[in-house]
Scaffold this active site. Structure first.
Site, mmCIF file in Angstrom:
data_model
loop_
_atom_site.group_PDB
_atom_site.id
_atom_site.type_symbol
_atom_site.label_atom_id
_atom_site.label_comp_id
_atom_site.label_asym_id
_atom_site.label_seq_id
_atom_site.Cartn_x
_atom_site.Cartn_y
_atom_site.Cartn_z
ATOM 1 N N GLY A 172 -6.924 28.739 -5.157
ATOM 2 C CA GLY A 172 -8.050 29.656 -5.048
ATOM 3 C C GLY A 172 -7.604 31.081 -4.828
ATOM 4 N N GLY A 173 -8.305 31.764 -3.917
ATOM 5 C CA GLY A 173 -7.995 33.162 -3.647
ATOM 6 C C GLY A 173 -6.581 33.383 -3.158
ATOM 7 N N GLY A 407 6.403 50.709 -35.844
ATOM 8 C CA GLY A 407 6.003 51.036 -34.482
ATOM 9 C C GLY A 407 6.846 50.346 -33.438
ATOM 10 N N ALA A 408 7.416 49.195 -33.783
ATOM 11 C CA ALA A 408 8.251 48.484 -32.825
ATOM 12 C C ALA A 408 9.540 49.248 -32.539
ATOM 13 C CB ALA A 408 8.578 47.085 -33.360
#
Length: 517
Positions: A172-173, A407-408
């Site tokens: 959980g949290g 772009g890489a």
């Protein structure tokens, strides 16, 4: 005034009761499963005799549901400071043997005091997470207590290293505190981490699943990317903590623990010449290149099981601690995809906040093409790499080994993205795209008229590489600092690192940049 025997006995009695934790039976049960108790984890972490505990006599705040008279030694968490390899470190260790290590008001306050101390003293924090979650009897107070821990995790982020060890349940949290730290280590057999367990998922969604599928160390390491290391057991987890600390500074105002000798020995390594295949399409393991570059081949890979098309981790070159970021041709040809971009960007930013120079090894054909990647947001995720490198002010050295396309090429820290020195090998190809793709676009008519289309395509591809992708073209336009033989790479990097240790670079005043998350 001398302490009376009765007062001394009372102190000894209280200390013994608090330190006993869940009692001998629970300790024996842990040992039978090959696990350490909460105190043994602390003892294993710190050098003998250096741990100073805080909050040993803490009293829990639970006053309802029959808990008011229940003994909760140390409120289920051991906190304090000690020394690891001569350096001060703060730590907490949740004790599952005491009311399941559940977190309540006092439990949280003890952890928060340790985190506050780490912030003021500028020392790393190690947390052993082994807890049944929020103490239900304390209601919203337990939720508030978690919030106080999370808030401090964020305040410490980028100031001191935070390392989390998941050594038991973390549900959980409770899982969000480790997720906010710099490194997460999880033991293979006895740890689980999840927000909703299999029963809750089945009840809410109707989906049948298992803990292995959603909460195991293997799932988090290879699928979710939530953890950085899998440890075989508690002792191995502590050993990984020690190893990590050996590469990290105590805080963001200090340099990493370099091991610099007054005289730098510079030698060629002929073995590097043979590592790259002659065929540009053949794969090789980039970790072999890293092993030749790192001092003594000592390399600590981070997140080895996740996004294996990029390799990140720590080593030293000429005694200087560095963070390696490298494309892995053996997986997806080294292309950058969503997961690789996230993994790489996070590691670059971590190195930057802790003053660790970056060595980037480039062999990238581009961003991974595909409908799924586009629809899942490769543009946004790929931009994280650009953002991370452009934001980084630490020394940045880039080695282009083979392909560096599109772009890489920029995303792997080209000169335009702030690299201090770009080294290329003679095998490097730097271009908008690969030769085959470029030929199909640029020479469509020529290929259509050729008698032997395949032969003509190979001929044109060779011409394209020579005229448009040659490293000498980039060097001639000063996009590449130098072209060296592979054997000269280690010495070239070592000399550059030594010369960049005094680098100082600032950015425009602002709260922080707005990274495309």
């Amino acid at each position: 005034m001398a302490i009376s025997r009765s007062l001394a006995d009372e102190l000894d009695k209280r200390r013994a009761a608090a330190m006993e934790g869940g009692g001998p039976a629970k300790a024996e049960d842990r040992h039978a499963k090959g696990r350490l108790t909460a105190r043994e984890r602390i003892d294993t972490l710190f050098s003998a005799g250096t741990f100073q505990e805080t909050g040993l006599h803490a009293q829990h705040a639970t006053r309802h549901f029959g808990m008011e008279k229940k003994s909760i030694p140390a409120d289920g968490v051991i906190t304090g400071t000690g020394f690891v390899d001569g350096r001060p470190v703060a730590a907490f260790s949740q004790d599952f043997g005491v009311v399941g290590g559940t977190l309540g008001e006092m439990h949280s306050r003890k952890i928060c005091l340790v985190l506050d101390h780490a912030l003021k003293a500028g020392v790393p924090v190690v947390g052993f997470n082994d807890s049944g979650g929020a103490r239900i009897q304390e209601g919203v107070g337990a939720l508030s207590a978690y919030g106080q821990v999370f808030y401090r995790n964020v305040q410490l982020s980028g100031v001191v290293p935070q390392i989390s060890v998941i050594a038991g349940p973390c549900a959980g949290g409770a899982a969000y505190s480790p997720a906010l730290t710099d490194f997460v280590i999880m033991t293979r057999e006895h740890a689980q981490m999840f927000i909703c367990g299999p029963e809750v998922i089945r009840a809410v969604t109707g989906q049948a699943t298992t803990m292995d599928e959603i909460g195991s160390a293997e799932a988090h390491a290879s699928v979710a990317g939530n953890i950085h290391f899998i440890a075989e057991d508690d002792a191995h987890a502590v050993a990984l903590v020690h190893r990590l600390l050996s590469f990290l500074p105590s805080n963001n105002m200090m340099d990493p623990p370099h091991r610099i000798e007054p005289d730098l020995t510079v030698e060629d390594d002929p073995a590097l010449d043979a590592l790259i295949p002659e065929d540009p399409k053949s794969a090789y393991d980039v970790r072999e290149v890293i092993a030749r570059l790192a001092d003594g081949g000592d390399f600590l890979e981070v997140m080895a099981g996740f996004a294996a098309n990029i390799v990140v981790g720590f080593g030293r070159i000429g005694g200087v601690v560095v963070g390696f970021v490298a494309n892995q041709p053996m997986v997806k040809a080294g292309a950058l995809d969503i997961d690789a971009s996230d993994k790489g960007a996070r590691f670059v930013r971590l190195c930057n906040v802790f003053n660790i120079p970056l060595v980037t090894l480039v062999d990238v054909p581009g961003f991974l093409p595909g409908v799924a990647e586009e629809r899942r947001g490769i543009i946004r995720h790929g931009a994280k790499m650009l953002f991370a490198y452009a934001s980084a002010t630490v020394p940045k050295i880039t080695v282009i080994m083979r392909k560096a396309y599109g772009g890489a090429y920029l995303a792997m820290c080209s000169q335009d993205m702030g690299a201090d020195r770009v080294i290329a090998w003679p095998t490097a190809e730097i271009a908008v795209m690969g030769a085959e793709g470029a030929v199909n676009i640029l020479y469509r008519k020529d290929l259509a008229e050729a008698e032997d289309r395949a032969a003509r395509a190979r001929e044109l591809a060779a011409e394209y590489r020579a005229e448009f992708a040659s490293p000498y073209l980039s060097a001639g336009r000063l996009f590449v600092s130098d072209i060296v033989q592979p054997r000269q790479t280690r010495s070239a990097i070592a000399l550059t690192l030594r010369g960049l240790l005094s680098k100082r670079e600032t950015r425009p005043p602002k709260k922080h940049g707005n990274i495309p998350l």
